[in-house]
Design an enzyme around this catalytic site. Structure first.
Site, PDB file in Angstrom:
ATOM      1  N   ASP A   1       0.862  -1.335  -0.046  1.00  0.00           N
ATOM      2  CA  ASP A   1      -0.054   0.012  -0.097  1.00  0.00           C
ATOM      3  C   ASP A   1       0.826   1.323   0.094  1.00  0.00           C
ATOM      4  O   ASP A   1       1.528   1.463   0.939  1.00  0.00           O
ATOM      5  CB  ASP A   1      -0.985   0.087   1.265  1.00  0.00           C
TER       6      ASP A   1
ATOM      7  N   ASP B   1      -6.527  -0.322  -1.739  1.00  0.00           N
ATOM      8  CA  ASP B   1      -5.495   0.485  -1.705  1.00  0.00           C
ATOM      9  C   ASP B   1      -4.204  -0.130  -1.838  1.00  0.00           C
ATOM     10  O   ASP B   1      -2.915   0.376  -1.673  1.00  0.00           O
ATOM     11  CB  ASP B   1      -5.308   1.420  -0.456  1.00  0.00           C
TER      12      ASP B   1
ATOM     13  N   HIS C   1      -8.474   5.008   2.398  1.00  0.00           N
ATOM     14  CA  HIS C   1      -7.730   3.566   2.333  1.00  0.00           C
ATOM     15  C   HIS C   1      -8.626   2.868   1.157  1.00  0.00           C
ATOM     16  O   HIS C   1      -8.654   1.742   1.202  1.00  0.00           O
ATOM     17  CB  HIS C   1      -7.837   2.851   3.432  1.00  0.00           C
TER      18      HIS C   1
ATOM     19  N   LYS D   1      -3.580  -3.380   7.866  1.00  0.00           N
ATOM     20  CA  LYS D   1      -3.560  -4.735   7.718  1.00  0.00           C
ATOM     21  C   LYS D   1      -2.759  -5.329   6.722  1.00  0.00           C
ATOM     22  O   LYS D   1      -2.192  -4.362   5.726  1.00  0.00           O
ATOM     23  CB  LYS D   1      -5.053  -5.121   7.590  1.00  0.00           C
ATOM     24  N   ASP D   2      -2.161  -6.550   6.431  1.00  0.00           N
ATOM     25  CA  ASP D   2      -1.254  -7.129   5.707  1.00  0.00           C
ATOM     26  C   ASP D   2      -1.765  -7.098   4.104  1.00  0.00           C
ATOM     27  O   ASP D   2      -0.948  -7.046   3.389  1.00  0.00           O
ATOM     28  CB  ASP D   2      -0.887  -8.369   6.334  1.00  0.00           C
ATOM     29  N   ASP D   3      -3.119  -7.319   4.200  1.00  0.00           N
ATOM     30  CA  ASP D   3      -3.590  -7.340   2.894  1.00  0.00           C
ATOM     31  C   ASP D   3      -2.836  -8.269   2.004  1.00  0.00           C
ATOM     32  O   ASP D   3      -2.221  -8.142   1.074  1.00  0.00           O
ATOM     33  CB  ASP D   3      -3.645  -5.940   2.276  1.00  0.00           C
TER      34      ASP D   3
ATOM     35  N   TYR E   1       0.722  -0.939  15.128  1.00  0.00           N
ATOM     36  CA  TYR E   1      -0.288  -1.131  14.171  1.00  0.00           C
ATOM     37  C   TYR E   1      -0.106  -0.236  13.202  1.00  0.00           C
ATOM     38  O   TYR E   1       0.175   0.962  13.090  1.00  0.00           O
ATOM     39  CB  TYR E   1      -1.693  -0.939  14.724  1.00  0.00           C
TER      40      TYR E   1
ATOM     41  N   TYR F   1      -3.577   9.502   0.504  1.00  0.00           N
ATOM     42  CA  TYR F   1      -3.897   8.951   1.821  1.00  0.00           C
ATOM     43  C   TYR F   1      -2.802   7.907   2.207  1.00  0.00           C
ATOM     44  O   TYR F   1      -2.710   6.752   1.543  1.00  0.00           O
ATOM     45  CB  TYR F   1      -5.159   8.780   2.237  1.00  0.00           C
TER      46      TYR F   1
HETATM   47  C1  F6R Z   1      -7.860  -0.966   7.647  1.00  0.00           C
HETATM   48  C2  F6R Z   1      -7.655   0.153   7.310  1.00  0.00           C
HETATM   49  C3  F6R Z   1      -8.386   1.385   7.531  1.00  0.00           C
HETATM   50  C4  F6R Z   1      -7.847   2.444   8.518  1.00  0.00           C
HETATM   51  C5  F6R Z   1      -8.740   3.538   9.010  1.00  0.00           C
HETATM   52  C6  F6R Z   1      -8.191   4.671   9.864  1.00  0.00           C
HETATM   53  O1  F6R Z   1      -6.675  -1.826   7.106  1.00  0.00           O
HETATM   54  O2  F6R Z   1      -6.513   0.566   6.574  1.00  0.00           O
HETATM   55  O3  F6R Z   1      -9.776   0.867   7.975  1.00  0.00           O
HETATM   56  O4  F6R Z   1      -7.404   1.702   9.733  1.00  0.00           O
HETATM   57  O5  F6R Z   1      -9.297   4.225   7.831  1.00  0.00           O
HETATM   58  O6  F6R Z   1      -7.232   5.184   9.295  1.00  0.00           O
HETATM   59  P1  F6R Z   1      -6.289   6.278   9.912  1.00  0.00           P
HETATM   60  O7  F6R Z   1      -5.856   5.824  11.450  1.00  0.00           O
HETATM   61  O8  F6R Z   1      -5.157   6.301   8.976  1.00  0.00           O
HETATM   62  O9  F6R Z   1      -7.196   7.663   9.972  1.00  0.00           O
HETATM   63 MG    MG Z   2      -3.945   2.196   3.136  1.00  0.00          MG
HETATM   64 MG    MG Z   3      -4.993  -2.326   1.753  1.00  0.00          MG
END
Ligand code: F6R
Ligand code: MG
Ligand code: MG
Length: 362
Positions: A12, A53, A19, A231-233, A228, A91
């Protein structure tokens, strides 16, 4: 023909919007980079795809697995993609590039990677699965169904070349250990482990004559970064037909949208929805988790494809069930099992919140 290597390396490098998807300019940059490498003779062929993403680089070459030249090419492509993402202020630009500089192999540096080296058969159908908003344990259920469940794979019963069964290599990413189990003999032992999909992840599946049939990415970002970071995707490669499960047997497990870890903030359980390339855009509550399947025929290492395997009405029902399950799980809000079990939350952003309450307990 000599052996060829199929490498699937993904990261990503920035989301559009949030995302939910990848920007066409990032994909175009990756195309340019890999095309140049193909002209230089580093690659036989390549295909650039996106799942949510995640930027997915599918490459064929003759350098073997874990080859520095290929891993550096992937890393440089992600770095260039990150530059595009930064320019567009996408993002989380460069989200999965956890190291400052490349050091020999992308494993342990953030990107996910599944590779296999083999002699191409007279006809070589392969399916590459790519998922977003979930973790590598998401492949445990389908790999079991494909290679060990006769109710899924008729060939296990009917085809004499598969009748002996398969060998599963299972990783324990927390302890950095692995174990090999044979099916059908050790099927219950296998299930005793891989039912815990966050603790044990299937890495490779071999036919008992040593023929490599499937390979999954098993990298866990949180274990690499120590916190964190998304995720690993994961991705996985599955070879099909002629003494292996047929393409239809490989795709069949996804007619059931099994529940996986991931979804919003990597902290929820959600159904894994099989979708077309076009629909690989997790939007509802940043999900539900998605999986795409790219089918290829290899021709002397050339990637004939991709065919968008889930762009088919026979998966409509699985998608509908996934939407039902998504509704049901969402109604739990922050309660388990909508939210992940407490133990798995250790690898999310929750511990930082709980930390603040630590002094209040008496
Ligand atoms: C899950 C993922 C999203 C983000 C969420 C919060 O793998 O990437 O669900 O965890 O959109 O993102 P932040 O903390 O970057 O605002
Ligand atoms: Mg992402
Ligand atoms: Mg992803």
């Amino acid at each position: 023909m000599s052996k060829i290597t199929l490498s699937v390396i993904k990261a990503d490098v920035g989301g559009y919007v949030g995302h939910s998807a990848s920007h066409p300019e990032v994909l175009a940059k990756a195309e340019v980079m890999l095309d140049a490498a193909k002209r230089e003779g580093k690659l036989i062929d390549f295909s650039v795809l996106a799942c949510g993403d995640d930027l997915e680089l599918i490459m064929t070459h003759t350098h073997g697995t874990d080859a520095e030249v290929i891993h550096k090419l992937a890393w440089d492509t992600f770095v260039e993609g990150t530059e595009v993402a930064k320019k567009l202020k996408l993002y989380g630009a460069g989200q999965d590039l956890l190291a400052d500089a490349f050091s020999g192999n992308v494993k342990g540096m953030g990107p996910g990677c599944a590779e296999m080296e083999f002699e191409e058969r007279p006809s070589e159908p392969v399916i590459i699965f790519m998922a977003d908003k979930t973790s590598p344990g998401a492949w445990n259920y389908p790999l079991y169904k494909i290679f060990a469940d006769p109710f899924n794979t008729a060939g296990l019963v009917i085809d004499s070349s598969m009748h002996e069964g398969f060998t599963f290599v299972i990783n324990d990413p927390m302890k950095n250990k692995r174990v090999k189990l044979n099916t059908p003999e050790e099927m219950y032992d296998l299930l005793a482990l891989i039912g815990s999909h966050e603790q044990y992840v299937v890495d490779t599946v071999y036919r008992k004559d040593g023929f490599v049939a499937a390979k999954a990415s098993t990298q866990k970002l949180a274990l690499i970064a120590g916190k964190y970071v998304g995720k690993d995707d994961p991705v996985m490669i599955v070879r099909a037909q002629a003494g292996l499960p047929a393409v239809g047997e490989v795709l069949e497990p996804f007619s059931f949208p099994h529940v996986v870890s991931g979804w919003m903030r990597g902290s929820h359980n959600g159904p894994l929805m099989p979708v077309s390339f076009k629909q690989a855009t997790p939007t509802r509550f940043d999900g539900p988790p998605r999986v795409i399947a790219a089918g290829f025929q290899l021709a002397d290492g050339k990637l004939i494809g991709p065919r968008d395997m889930f762009d088919d009405p026979s998966y409509d029902r699985s998608r509908a069930i996934a939407n039902e399950v998504a509704d049901y799980l969402r109604r739990h809000g922050p309660f388990e099992p909508g939210r992940l079990p407490h133990g798995d939350m250790e690898y999310t952003t929750l511990p930082a919140v709980l930390e603040k309450l630590a002094d209040r307990f008496s």
